[in-house]
Design an enzyme around this catalytic site. Structure first.
Site: not given
Ligand code: PGA
Length: 241
Positions: A8, A10, A94, A96, A165, A171, A203, A225
Site C-alpha cells: 500500500n 498510500k 483502511h 487511515e 491491521e 507506521g 510495520s 512503509g
C-alpha cells in the site's frame, strides 16, 4: 489458499516515481510463482503503473473507491473507472480512512457490496486501536467491524480478503508478535461463515516477515512503509517459511 503480499503506497510516489518503483520492483522480484503480489499506488499513478505491470507477476489495486458507480460525488472515484484502468483489487476501510477521514462502517459495507457487484476483490481492513487493546476490547471491536462491514454479504466473504491491521502497529514500528497476530486471525476466522484469506498488516518489514509467515493462520501481508523501496519489498515477497 493463495499467499498474498500487498504493498500500500498510500499518498506517496508521484507518477514518475511510481513508474521507477514498479519497474525496479519487477526486476527485483523476478519470476515468483507461488505468491500473489499486488501494489496499491495513488489514483494518479494507476494508469502509469498499469502500463508497466500489464501481463506481469504484479497485480494492481486501488486504495479506496466510492460505493456508487457514477454521479454527483465530487472528488470521489468509481470502482468501474478503477477496473477500466486494470485494477483487480481495492482496499476498503483502511484505518487511515476509518480514523482520520471518519468513514463509518455503513459506508464500508456499501463499498464492499459494490466491489462484489462489479467484480473488484476487496481487501477489507479491521483492527483495534491501542486504547481498545489495552482495555481488553480487541475482540469486541473486530466483531463489530466485521458484523457491520459484512452485513448482508457474510456468505460472500470467500470472494474477499480480510486484513487484520492493529491501528497501533501501523507506521509506528511496533509490530504485533506473530503469535498475537495469529491469535486475532484465528478469532476473525471463527467469526466468518466461509473460509477467507486473512492478511496481517502493521510495520511488516524484512526483519519480521519470515516469522510472521510461519504462522499457519496468516495467509499474507499488507505492507505500507516497507513497500516503497523495491529491494525491501522484494525481500518481503521472497520470505521463507
Ligand atoms: P505500515 O502500514 O507497514 O507502514 O505499518 C501498513 C498499512 O497501513 O497497511
Amino acid at each position: 489458499m493463495e499467499t498474498i503480499i500487498a504493498g500500500n503506497w498510500k499518498m506517496n510516489m508521484d507518477p514518475g516515481e511510481s513508474r521507477t518503483l514498479v519497474q525496479e520492483l519487477l526486476q527485483a522480484v523476478g519470476a515468483v510463482k507461488d505468491r500473489t503480489i499486488i501494489v496499491f499506488p495513488a489514483f494518479t499513478s494507476l494508469p502509469h503503473v498499469a502500463e508497466i505491470v500489464h501481463n506481469s507477476v504484479i497485480k494492481l489495486g486501488a486504495q479506496n473507491m466510492h460505493w456508487e458507480r457514477s454521479g454527483a460525488f465530487t472528488g470521489e472515484v468509481s470502482g468501474l473507472f478503477l477496473k477500466q484502468l486494470g485494477c483487480e483489487y481495492v482496499i476498503i476501510g483502511h484505518s487511515e480512512r476509518r480514523h482520520v477521514l471518519k468513514e463509518p462502517d455503513d459506508w464500508l459495507n456499501r463499498k464492499l457490496k459494490t466491489a462484489l457487484d462489479i467484480g473488484l476483490i476487496s481487501i477489507f481492513c479491521v483492527g483495534e486501536t491501542q486504547d481498545e487493546r489495552e482495555s481488553g476490547r480487541t475482540e469486541e471491536v473486530i466483531t463489530r467491524q466485521l458484523d457491520l462491514g459484512l452485513k448482508g454479504i457474510e456468505s460472500e466473504v470467500h470472494k474477499m480478503i480480510i486484513a487484520y491491521e492493529p491501528v497501533w502497529a501501523i507506521g509506528t514500528g511496533k509490530t504485533a508478535t506473530p503469535d498475537m497476530a495469529a491469535q486475532v486471525h484465528g478469532f476473525i476466522r471463527s467469526q466468518l461463515t466461509k473460509p477467507a484469506t486473512i492478511l496481517y498488516g502493521g510495520s511488516v518489514k524484512p526483519e519480521n516477515i519470515d516469522a510472521i509467515m510461519k504462522e499457519e493462520e496468516i495467509q499474507g501481508v499488507l505492507v505500507g512503509g516497507a513497500s516503497l523501496k523495491p529491494d525491501t519489498f522484494a525481500r518481503i515477497v521472497k520470505f521463507t517459511k
